[in-house]
Design a protein around this motif. Structure first.
Motif, PDB file in Angstrom:
ATOM      1  N   ASP A 126       0.841  -1.194   0.000  1.00  0.00           N
ATOM      2  CA  ASP A 126       0.000   0.000   0.000  1.00  0.00           C
ATOM      3  C   ASP A 126       0.878   1.247   0.000  1.00  0.00           C
ATOM      4  OD1 ASP A 126      -2.311   1.522   0.161  1.00  0.00           O
ATOM      5  OD2 ASP A 126      -3.050   0.561   1.988  1.00  0.00           O
ATOM      6  N   TRP A 127       0.269   2.367  -0.390  1.00  0.00           N
ATOM      7  CA  TRP A 127       0.953   3.659  -0.467  1.00  0.00           C
ATOM      8  C   TRP A 127       0.504   4.553   0.681  1.00  0.00           C
ATOM      9  CZ3 TRP A 127      -2.543   1.725  -4.039  1.00  0.00           C
ATOM     10  CH2 TRP A 127      -3.835   2.271  -3.986  1.00  0.00           C
ATOM     11  N   GLU A 128       1.393   5.432   1.148  1.00  0.00           N
ATOM     12  CA  GLU A 128       1.056   6.407   2.197  1.00  0.00           C
ATOM     13  C   GLU A 128       1.975   7.615   2.041  1.00  0.00           C
ATOM     14  OE1 GLU A 128       0.652   5.151   6.221  1.00  0.00           O
ATOM     15  OE2 GLU A 128      -0.126   3.168   5.717  1.00  0.00           O
ATOM     16  N   VAL A 129       1.557   8.629   1.311  1.00  0.00           N
ATOM     17  CA  VAL A 129       2.366   9.831   1.174  1.00  0.00           C
ATOM     18  C   VAL A 129       2.406  10.569   2.515  1.00  0.00           C
ATOM     19  CG1 VAL A 129       0.451  11.289   0.360  1.00  0.00           C
ATOM     20  CG2 VAL A 129       2.807  11.873  -0.222  1.00  0.00           C
ATOM     21  N   GLU A 130       3.572  11.101   2.872  1.00  0.00           N
ATOM     22  CA  GLU A 130       3.710  11.745   4.182  1.00  0.00           C
ATOM     23  C   GLU A 130       4.719  12.878   4.140  1.00  0.00           C
ATOM     24  OE1 GLU A 130       3.886   9.309   7.590  1.00  0.00           O
ATOM     25  OE2 GLU A 130       2.673   7.705   6.713  1.00  0.00           O
ATOM     26  N   LEU A 131       4.442  13.899   4.935  1.00  0.00           N
ATOM     27  CA  LEU A 131       5.440  14.910   5.233  1.00  0.00           C
ATOM     28  C   LEU A 131       6.470  14.303   6.174  1.00  0.00           C
ATOM     29  CD1 LEU A 131       6.323  17.967   5.187  1.00  0.00           C
ATOM     30  CD2 LEU A 131       4.974  18.202   7.290  1.00  0.00           C
ATOM     31  N   VAL A 132       7.746  14.454   5.830  1.00  0.00           N
ATOM     32  CA  VAL A 132       8.836  13.943   6.665  1.00  0.00           C
ATOM     33  C   VAL A 132       9.577  15.128   7.276  1.00  0.00           C
ATOM     34  CG1 VAL A 132      11.116  12.867   6.570  1.00  0.00           C
ATOM     35  CG2 VAL A 132       9.157  11.734   5.517  1.00  0.00           C
ATOM     36  N   ALA A 133       9.807  15.071   8.574  1.00  0.00           N
ATOM     37  CA  ALA A 133      10.624  16.061   9.265  1.00  0.00           C
ATOM     38  C   ALA A 133      11.941  15.414   9.672  1.00  0.00           C
ATOM     39  CB  ALA A 133       9.903  16.585  10.510  1.00  0.00           C
ATOM     40  N   VAL A 134      13.044  16.132   9.456  1.00  0.00           N
ATOM     41  CA  VAL A 134      14.366  15.646   9.837  1.00  0.00           C
ATOM     42  C   VAL A 134      14.899  16.539  10.957  1.00  0.00           C
ATOM     43  CG1 VAL A 134      16.714  15.130   9.072  1.00  0.00           C
ATOM     44  CG2 VAL A 134      14.778  14.761   7.517  1.00  0.00           C
ATOM     45  N   ILE A 135      15.390  15.910  12.008  1.00  0.00           N
ATOM     46  CA  ILE A 135      15.876  16.638  13.179  1.00  0.00           C
ATOM     47  C   ILE A 135      17.264  17.213  12.901  1.00  0.00           C
ATOM     48  CG2 ILE A 135      16.533  16.418  15.616  1.00  0.00           C
ATOM     49  CD1 ILE A 135      13.519  16.277  15.092  1.00  0.00           C
ATOM     50  N   GLY A 136      17.463  18.466  13.287  1.00  0.00           N
ATOM     51  CA  GLY A 136      18.747  19.122  13.085  1.00  0.00           C
ATOM     52  C   GLY A 136      19.482  19.436  14.377  1.00  0.00           C
ATOM     53  N   ARG A 137      18.769  19.426  15.489  1.00  0.00           N
ATOM     54  CA  ARG A 137      19.394  19.644  16.798  1.00  0.00           C
ATOM     55  C   ARG A 137      18.784  18.658  17.784  1.00  0.00           C
ATOM     56  NH1 ARG A 137      17.801  24.910  15.210  1.00  0.00           N
ATOM     57  NH2 ARG A 137      19.563  26.187  14.501  1.00  0.00           N
ATOM     58  N   ARG A 138      19.604  18.108  18.667  1.00  0.00           N
ATOM     59  CA  ARG A 138      19.112  17.156  19.660  1.00  0.00           C
ATOM     60  C   ARG A 138      17.937  17.753  20.415  1.00  0.00           C
ATOM     61  NH1 ARG A 138      19.798  15.491  25.073  1.00  0.00           N
ATOM     62  NH2 ARG A 138      20.088  13.230  25.345  1.00  0.00           N
ATOM     63  N   ALA A 139      16.894  16.954  20.549  1.00  0.00           N
ATOM     64  CA  ALA A 139      15.687  17.423  21.228  1.00  0.00           C
ATOM     65  C   ALA A 139      15.304  16.431  22.313  1.00  0.00           C
ATOM     66  CB  ALA A 139      14.539  17.563  20.227  1.00  0.00           C
ATOM     67  N   TYR A 140      15.244  16.895  23.532  1.00  0.00           N
ATOM     68  CA  TYR A 140      14.822  16.045  24.659  1.00  0.00           C
ATOM     69  C   TYR A 140      13.996  16.895  25.601  1.00  0.00           C
ATOM     70  CZ  TYR A 140      15.046  12.492  28.357  1.00  0.00           C
ATOM     71  OH  TYR A 140      14.729  11.546  29.307  1.00  0.00           O
ATOM     72  N   ARG A 141      12.752  16.457  25.797  1.00  0.00           N
ATOM     73  CA  ARG A 141      11.801  17.178  26.641  1.00  0.00           C
ATOM     74  C   ARG A 141      11.637  18.627  26.172  1.00  0.00           C
ATOM     75  NH1 ARG A 141      14.046  14.525  32.337  1.00  0.00           N
ATOM     76  NH2 ARG A 141      13.288  12.401  31.891  1.00  0.00           N
ATOM     77  N   VAL A 142      11.393  18.752  24.889  1.00  0.00           N
ATOM     78  CA  VAL A 142      11.256  20.062  24.253  1.00  0.00           C
ATOM     79  C   VAL A 142       9.773  20.414  24.165  1.00  0.00           C
ATOM     80  CG1 VAL A 142      11.554  21.320  22.091  1.00  0.00           C
ATOM     81  CG2 VAL A 142      13.376  19.823  22.923  1.00  0.00           C
ATOM     82  N   PRO A 143       9.357  21.590  24.617  1.00  0.00           N
ATOM     83  CA  PRO A 143       7.958  21.989  24.465  1.00  0.00           C
ATOM     84  C   PRO A 143       7.627  22.289  23.020  1.00  0.00           C
ATOM     85  CG  PRO A 143       9.231  23.782  25.411  1.00  0.00           C
ATOM     86  CD  PRO A 143      10.147  22.593  25.362  1.00  0.00           C
TER      87      PRO A 143
END
Length: 288
Positions: A126-143
Motif C-alpha cells: 500500500d501507499w502512504e504519502v507523508e510529510l517527513v521532518a528531519v531533526i537538526g538539533r538534539r531534542a529532549y523534553r522540548v515543548p
C-alpha cells in the motif's frame, strides 16, 4: 536552502525545476564539512551558518537518477499512525486523542526519491504519502513552542506498507510490514523551513499510474509537527538526522472497496507543495 544527496555526496541545490545545479559541499567548504550526507546533521548549526554566506562554485547539473535520501542513515525513524481524521475513519479507527500512535520504521528501509521498489511475494503493498521532518538539533523534553528550532527541514516521504505482514501477529505490530527494503523513500531533497511559505499548510498527494489516489493538506494533521516533536522527545531524545514520518491522509489502498494494492509495473508518484516529487516503479520479486 535545498540539501541533497547526489551519488552519496552532500550537495546544495539551486535553480528552477529542470534547471537545477548541485554544488558539492565538501569541495566548496574546503573540507570543513564532510561529503557524507548524514554527517551534516551533527554539525547543522555550523553548516547553516557557513552556507548562508558561502560563495558556491563549480555547480554541476543535477542528476535526479543519482539522488539518494537526504537523510540516508538516521539512527531513529519514527512513524505516526492515524494522524488525519479521514484516514483514521477509512482504517476503521477513532481519531486519536491526547497521544499520537507511534511505530518505528527500521533505518535499513530508507531509500531515495526515484527508482524501483521490489514487491514481496504474497504481500499487499500500500501507499502512504507523508510529510517527513528531519531533526537538526538534539531534542529532549522540548515543548511544542520550541520544537521547530530543532528541525533541519522537511522532505517528501512514502510510508510504503505491506498490510499482510503488518497484521500477521496478534496484537498487530507495524514495524516489520513498514520496513521492507525500499519501503521508506525520502526526497528529493531536504528543504529548510525558511524556504517554505507556510510549513503548516502544504498540499500533499500521490498517484498510481497517473490516477490521483491521495490529496490533502498538512493543515489537516491531528498532531502538528511541533506537537509530535514535543510528544516524542518527552520519552526519548531525538538525535540529529533522525526522521519522523508524520502520518498519511485518506485514500490508501486498504481503505478502498475492494482494497487496492500495488502491482508489478505500477508507477507511484508523490508530491508535497514546495518540497518536490518522488517517483517509484514497483517490480515483482525475482527468483531466489
Amino acid at each position: 536552502m535545498r540539501v541533497a544527496n547526489q551519488d552519496g555526496r552532500l550537495v546544495v541545490v539551486t535553480g528552477d525545476p529542470g534547471r537545477e545545479l548541485a554544488y558539492d559541499v565538501e569541495k566548496n567548504s574546503g573540507g570543513q564539512f564532510r561529503a557524507d550526507p548524514q554527517a551534516v546533521y551533527d554539525e547543522w548549526d555550523a553548516f547553516t551558518a557557513w552556507a548562508a554566506a558561502a560563495r558556491w562554485a563549480d555547480g554541476a547539473e543535477l542528476r535526479p537518477e543519482a539522488l539518494g535520501s537526504p537523510a540516508p542513515a538516521p539512527r531513529q525513524v519514527f512513524g505516526i499512525g492515524l494522524n488525519y481524521r479521514e484516514h483514521a475513519a477509512e482504517s476503521g479507527y477513532a481519531a486519536p486523542v491526547g497521544e499520537p500512535p507511534v511505530f518505528t520504521k527500521f533505518p535499513s528501509c530508507i531509500t531515495g526519491p526515484y527508482g524501483d521498489i521490489e514487491l514481496p511475494r504474497g504481500g499487499h503493498v500500500d501507499w502512504e504519502v507523508e510529510l517527513v521532518a528531519v531533526i537538526g538539533r538534539r531534542a529532549y523534553r522540548v515543548p511544542a513552542g520550541q520544537a521547530l528550532d530543532h528541525v533541519a527541514g522537511y522532505a517528501v516521504g512514502q510510508d510504503v506498507s505491506e498490510r499482510v505482514l503488518q497484521v500477521a501477529a496478534q496484537p498487530p505490530q507495524f514495524s516489520l510490514g513498514k520496513s521492507l527494503p525500499g519501503f521508506g523513500p525520502i526526497g528529493p531533497w531536504l528543504v529548510t523551513l525558511d524556504q517554505i511559505a507556510d510549513p503548516n499548510d502544504l498540499e500533499l498527494g500521490c498517484a498510481v499510474n497517473g490516477e490521483q489516489v491521495q490529496l490533502s493538506r498538512t493543515s489537516q494533521l491531528i498532531f502538528s509537527v511541533p506537537e509530535l516533536i514535543a510528544n516524542l522527545s518527552s520519552a526519548v531524545p531525538l538525535l540529529p538526522g533522525d526522521v519522523i514520518f508524520t502520518g498519511t491522509p485518506s485514500g490508501v489502498g486498504l481503505g478502498r472497496t475492494p482494497p487496492r494494492w500495488l502491482a508489478d509495473g505500477d508507477i507511484l508518484t508523490s508530491h508535497i507543495e514546495g518540497l518536490g516529487d518522488l517517483r517509484h516503479r514497483f517490480v515483482a520479486a525475482g527468483v531466489d
